[in-house]
Each structure stands twice: as C-alpha cells, then as structure tokens.
Design a protein around this motif. Structure first.
Motif: not given
Length: 761
Positions: A139-147
């Motif tokens: 029930x979560x949406x967590x997308x991050x850009x890379x490094x």
C-alpha cells in the motif's frame, strides 16, 4: 515502526550445528535446494534505452550489488517484464526492481528504483508468484532516482539573466537547449559533402547519455527534473535554469548550446526560430565547479550576437563502491519524527555571546553532554584539515599566538585558515578561536582534557557518541557573497572534499541516523548524487538583515530553497527561524512540496519559541543550551526509545515463532496483518549474526530482563536456530526459554529452575 538498516542475507548450502552443542542438542540438517520462480512486473514508464532489472538478497539475485543485476525480458507490445529465476527453498527471499541503462562501456546507470524501507518479500511458504507493479507494494509507492555508480553528472546553471545579446534581441524571451555531442576527432567514418551541414539543430544524443532540465522560478510545477524538450526550456528574467547531463564519459563529450525564440508574428502551432549557438568543450572545465562566459554565434551568418554567462558543476561517482541497493533513506522520514530537538554544535555555540556555553562547542564533551540531555540529533560542522582529514569545527579560521622579537610578554594573534593546518597542527598547537584572538581574552582552559579538545575528527565522533543519537552533519564549503567576494578561497576540489567526508561516514556510521546539510546548494546536490544511503537537507539564510546575502539566488528565500530541494530530489530544507516567524505559512509551503523542514537561528534559544515552532509543524528545531531549554520530561533520544521498543517487539515475535500452536498459544499466534511477521525471520537471522547494537536479541534480553546474566550465552548458542533449523528442534530448545522470559519479566527469581540454570551457564 520503521527500521533503518537490514543486513545482508547470505545463502548457505548446509546448516551445521555449533561445535559447542551436545549430542542431545543435535538436529536434522536441511539441504538447500533451488526452485523456479517467475518474476513479473508491470513498468509502464520505461523510456527508450532503459530496461527493468532485478536485485535481491540471494546469490541468484545479485545480493543487492548493482554490478550483479538480473535483466528481465520485456513481453512484446506490453509493459510487462518477466524472467524465471531459481531461488532457495529455505528462508524468505527479498528483492527490488530497478530501471537502468547499460551503456556502451557495459556499465550500469541506475535511473529509478524501488525504495520502500522494506523490500518485496517471497515467503518461504509461498507457492504461486504474482504480478508486481513497479514501485507499488504494501500500500505504498516509493520510487527514487538513482545515484552515480560509474557515470558522471555535468550540470549547467543559467541564472541572473545570463544572456547579453544585441539590442534587437534583448527584449525577446529565449529558449535554451543543451545537446551533448560525441567527440571522436580522426575516428569518424568518411562523410560525403552532402552530409555536411551548418544546421546545429539535428544532433543525435549519444547512447547512454541523458539530458534533464528544471526551472526554479515563479512556476513551481516546472522545478522537478524532466526530459529536455525538443526546443529546450524557456528562460524568463530571474529564473534559474538547471540542465543535468548524465554521461558515462564526460571527457568524450562537447556540449552544443542552442538559443531559440518565437517570432512576434508566430502562431501557437509554429516552432521557434533558431537564433544562435555556442559550444562548450570539455577542456574548459578546470575544476569541479566554475563559471564560463562564451560567445553566442548567429546561426546563419556565423557572426557574434552576444555572450552567455553560466556556472557549471561536475559530479563524479565515489572512487570506492560503498553503496548498494539493499535500502535507502535518502527520502525516508518517519511520520512520528516531529518536533525533534537538535543540539546546535553539541550543547551550543560558546563564542557568540558573553553568556556562551560553558563547554567548548563542537567537541566530544559538548556532543556527549547534549546527548545525555536528550538530544534527538546533534548538529555540528565538518571541514577538512590540510592533510584531508574531516574534523569538527565551525569557523573557517583559527588564531595562533606569536611573540614579537625582543618582546617577552607581548603576544600577537595570527589568523590562519583551518585548511592550511594539518590535523597534527590543529590538535597539538595552542590554537584559539577568532573571538579569543581578536579580544585577547582566553575563554577556555580545559584543553588538557581529551574530550574537551577542539578539532576532534569525524571518525572519533562517530565512534564515541551514543549510537542511538542521530547526527546532522553540516558540510562547510565556501560561498560567494553578493559583492563577488568569497568566504574562503578553498584549495580543495569539491569532489575530493565531499568524497573524503562521505567515505568516513559510510564506513564508520553503522546504524546511526544521519542527515547531511549545507548552505552551498551545489554541495547538497553533490552529496545526494554520490550516495543513496543518507538524506540531505539544504540550509538557507532566507530574507534577513543579520547576515550578508549570497550571490546564488537559490539561497535568498525559503520558496527558492524549496524549489531547489525538489529539483535536487533531496529530503528537505533547514530554514532561518527569523524568516518563519515573519511568515509561518512557509512551513506549509515546504510540507506541501513533500519536504521535511528544520529550523535554525538565535531566535530558537527560547523555550516559548521552541514550543511555538513545534506547534507550527517543524520536524526539528536546532538550538543552543539544549540541557536548559529542552522540553522533554524524559531526557532520551527518540531513536533510543524506538530501538528499545523495537527490541522488545522483536523478542516478542521471536518467542511467538518458536511457540507451538496449542490451545494456550492460539491467541498469541493470531497476529494482525500489520505486524508483518514474514519479514521478521530474515531480520532476526541477519541481525543476530551481525550482533547489531540496535536490534540484537542479546542487547534486548538485557533490557527486558537485566538480572538474567546468562541470556547472552543462551542466545548465541541458538542464534542460527530461529529460522534455519528444524521446527521440532526449535520448539524443544527455545519454547520454554522465551516463554519463561516474557512470563518472568524483570524478576529472574520467577524463572523455573531449569531456565535459571541455563542463564547461569
């Protein structure tokens, strides 16, 4: 409650009992076999050149190493990516999805990845795989850009109205477009005359190179990085246009800068006209940061039209691989962490006023005193000595005493930059604070005490301060003032400076909560791009008369700071309280943008102001004299309280896992879904094996039952039995121990005789 770190799971072919176990304690050895598992994920936003990959906790899934990603295959004419992979039949398997680009040099460019604190989970008992959706689970949406893993980021900053053109063009709004051009002089294939053209608009971007832009200005909707448009991004007066170019080989690229403008007679459907261009060559970049002024040439007649002035920033990856894909806290902030109390320079600034703190600022003694007074985080300043050792000190300069010739009594103070003295000089020479040197008044005489000495190293501070107290590490880097002068002429290259500090933190911080911050916006961008583990916050002075203004417009107001934080994909902002008290609505401005907000300033040194700031919704307040102004009844860090609660819960669930499902235990086995028991097994196994101070069963046992002195040996003897061994053996060996432990509480006398005997062993 969120846990910050999960240690790596290692595949084992056999579970071998400890040599210390008696024959009566022997158990059945379970062979580890592999089974086929179909991984399927829907990823609708994959761009050309990108692919979906898989990483996870087992050898087959690469053990979180970005160099060992497993490539998935796209089903034709669909958003579905899938692959069948063998996974162990024993133990839970954790995994994440990653969107990457594999460059021509066969290196990995991480574009986006799933960053929920808890990875995806395949339970040991699971039989049928399902279809995942990229970035969404639990029930979560967590997308991050890379490094930056192996690639380099080149950023161009167009600000302060950078274009100076002929008068007939000065009033026009211009679009600015940056296009990377591959340099291969003498290596091109033969070109016939028909292929030669003066048209600069049709240039193909090299493979593996990405160009993204953001605009910081009045329109907050365009401050997030997006793919560069066909005709570039419009630049309006007083905007800040940021162009990010990510490339595997920045030295092999030149950059074509095109300028477009719309005719006054053009309709809404007409494209803009190409006005002029300039080229940026890689040999123009002398340092990691700098300013360039280049001629703008007319596209048709190749005559000069004017000049363009801009800043650049080059960010290289860390020389050593210190990050992986196991977990990231770069954008993580628990909703319960509000109103945290942060000790400024430890227990407080000691040279600002005559009533300064009684303990020298930025020393281990000051940090320890603030920690003992209940600080949740400790704020301190880090810079490099001449021999590139990160040390804790606030000011850029110190004073050393000199004696005049032929004068025995009279001494003078010589001001020197900290950067010009080695660590040995800083720690062994008699140095004075600028206030002491200028006033000829010595304020501290306790330097013979080890913990009161100035210039402790960052590594010493990480080792000596309670692990459950977080750190807010401010990176001191010189800034250009509004009048064109600099706070300090820094001899270090910015990449080298940041690398030295990050290396110490990533190697020695352990499980400590850490937040980086800095007044220099480029430093914040660099720290965010070089690592994926710790969050970054942008410090800003805002609108004030107390301090001189900086040249960079991103530093001049809270709205500008908020937009920079959003554009750089960092956690939040640390704002000047004077600015907040004048306009409290700026707190909502930051939180509505999804940012965390701290505050700093002399106004915070008042109990009523601290209370008011917490009521305004500040996530943390940084102030002096925390031992006097703290509002806490129990002087403990929030992270220490969480660790204790987490340990107790971990032990409780461990006890439930080894209890049989009998009539007496049925009720305790019926757990709510939120307890997430499947994730417990891996956490227990890994945490216990590593002996974590924050979540280990050994440390917990002492807190639950401090008078049971033999628990450590009992748990160490059984530490590999929680999830890897035969269930019958688990019940026989651990059922009574855990049940008795939680029945007895803190009274060891209530333990049955056998359990007490085990504890004595």
């Amino acid at each position: 409650m969120q846990r910050w770190f999960y240690l790596e799971e290692h595949k084992k072919q056999k579970i071998i009992p400890s040599k210390k176990m008696s024959l009566q304690q022997s158990f059945k050895v379970r062979e580890v076999t592999l089974r086929d598992w179909i991984f399927s994920v829907s990823a609708p936003d994959v761009r050309p050149g990108e692919k979906v990959f898989l990483t996870g906790s087992t050898v087959e899934l690469g053990e979180w190493d970005f160099n060992k990603l497993v490539s998935l295959e796209q089903l034709s004419a669909s958003d579905l990516w899938t692959k069948t992979i063998k996974i162990p039949n024993i133990g839970d398997v954790l995994y994440r999805y990653v969107i990457c680009v594999i460059t021509e040099e066969n290196t990995v460019n991480i574009r986006y990845w799933e960053t929920n604190i808890h990875p995806r989970l395949i339970k040991e008992s699971a039989l049928h795989p399902g279809e995942d959706k990229f970035g969404e689970y639990d029930d979560k949406r967590n997308i991050s850009t890379g490094w930056l893993t192996t690639q380099t980021l080149v950023q161009f900053k167009f600000a302060n109205n950078p274009l100076k053109l002929k008068s007939r063009l000065n009033t026009r709004l211009m679009n600015i477009k940056v296009t990377p051009v591959k340099l291969s002089f003498g290596m091109e294939s033969h070109l016939d005359d028909s292929s030669l053209s003066t048209d600069t608009m049709d240039v193909e971007v090299p493979a593996g190179v990405f160009v993204e832009v953001s605009t910081l200005g009045n329109d907050t909707s365009v401050c997030r990085l997006k793919v560069q448009e066909q005709f570039g991004r419009e630049y309006r007066p007083n905007d800040i246009l940021l162009v990010n170019v990510t490339t595997p080989n920045h030295l092999g690229l030149a950059y074509l800068v095109d300028f477009y403008s719309y005719s006054s007679r053009a309709s809404t459907e007409d494209p803009p006209c190409h006005i002029g261009y300039t080229y940026i060559l890689p040999n123009m970049f002398k340092l990691s940061e700098g300013t360039l002024e280049l001629p703008v040439t007319c596209n048709v007649k190749h005559r000069p039209l004017g000049t363009v002035n801009f800043d650049y920033l080059i960010i290289h990856p860390l020389p050593e691989k210190l990050c992986d894909l196991q977990v990231s806290f770069a954008k993580h902030w628990d909703p319960t962490w509000t109103g945290l109390e942060v000790g400024h320079r430890g227990l407080g600034a000691s040279f600002k006023t005559k009533e300064g703190n009684s303990i020298r600022e930025n020393t281990i003694a000051s940090l320890k005193k603030a920690a003992a007074s209940g600080a949740d985080l400790l704020e301190f300043d880090v810079q490099l000595s001449k021999d590139m050792i990160p040390v804790i000190y606030h000011d850029y300069h110190v004073c050393i005493s000199m004696k005049r010739k032929k004068e025995v009594e009279h001494t003078e103070m010589l001001e020197l930059p900290v950067k010009d003295l080695t660590l040995e000089h800083l720690q062994k020479l008699k140095v004075y604070h600028l206030v002491e040197g200028r006033n000829h008044e010595i304020l501290f005489f306790d330097e013979d005490l080890e913990e009161h000495q100035p210039f402790p190293t960052l590594e010493d501070v990480l080792r000596n301060i309670d692990l459950h107290v977080g750190f807010n590490i401010e990176l001191k880097w010189t800034m250009e003032m509004g009048d064109g002068t600099f706070e300090l002429n820094n001899p270090f290259d910015m990449n080298t400076y940041v690398d030295k500090i990050l290396e110490v933190v990533l190697k020695h911080a352990g499980e400590r909560r850490i937040v980086f911050s800095g007044f220099n916006p480029d430093i914040c961008t660099m720290v965010r791009q070089k690592q994926n583990k710790y969050p970054v916050m942008f410090l800003t002075i805002g609108i004030t008369n107390k301090y001189p203004a900086y040249r960079d417009p991103r530093c001049l107001s809270i709205p500008a700071a908020v937009q920079h934080a959003v554009s750089s994909d960092i956690l939040g902002v640390v704002v000047h309280t004077e600015d907040l008290l004048r306009d409290p609505t700026q707190v909502k401005l930051a939180t509505d943008a999804g940012l965390v907000i701290f505050c700093w300033g002399d106004d915070n040194n008042d109990k009523n102001t601290i209370k008011r700031l917490k009521e305004m919704g500040l996530h943390a307040v940084i102030y002096d004299k925390l031992d006097q102004y703290t509002t806490k009844e129990i002087k403990e860090s929030i992270f220490l309280v969480e660790a204790r609660d987490s340990q107790r819960e971990l032990m409780r669930l461990a006890a439930l896992d080894v209890l049989p499902t009998t009539e007496s235990s049925t009720t305790v086995h019926t757990l709510p879904e939120s307890t997430n028991r499947p994730f417990l097994d891996l956490s227990l196994r890994n945490k216990i094996q590593e002996g974590s101070t924050a979540t280990s069963l050994e440390s917990l046992a002492s807190s639950v039952n401090p008078r049971s002195e033999g628990i450590d040996k009992n748990l160490k003897r059984n530490r590999n039995l929680v999830t890897n061994t035969d269930k019958d053996y688990q019940v026989k060996e651990q059922r009574n121990y855990f049940r008795d432990l939680f029945t007895a509480g803190d009274n060891s006398k209530e333990l049955p005789k056998k359990s007490r005997q085990n504890n004595k062993e």
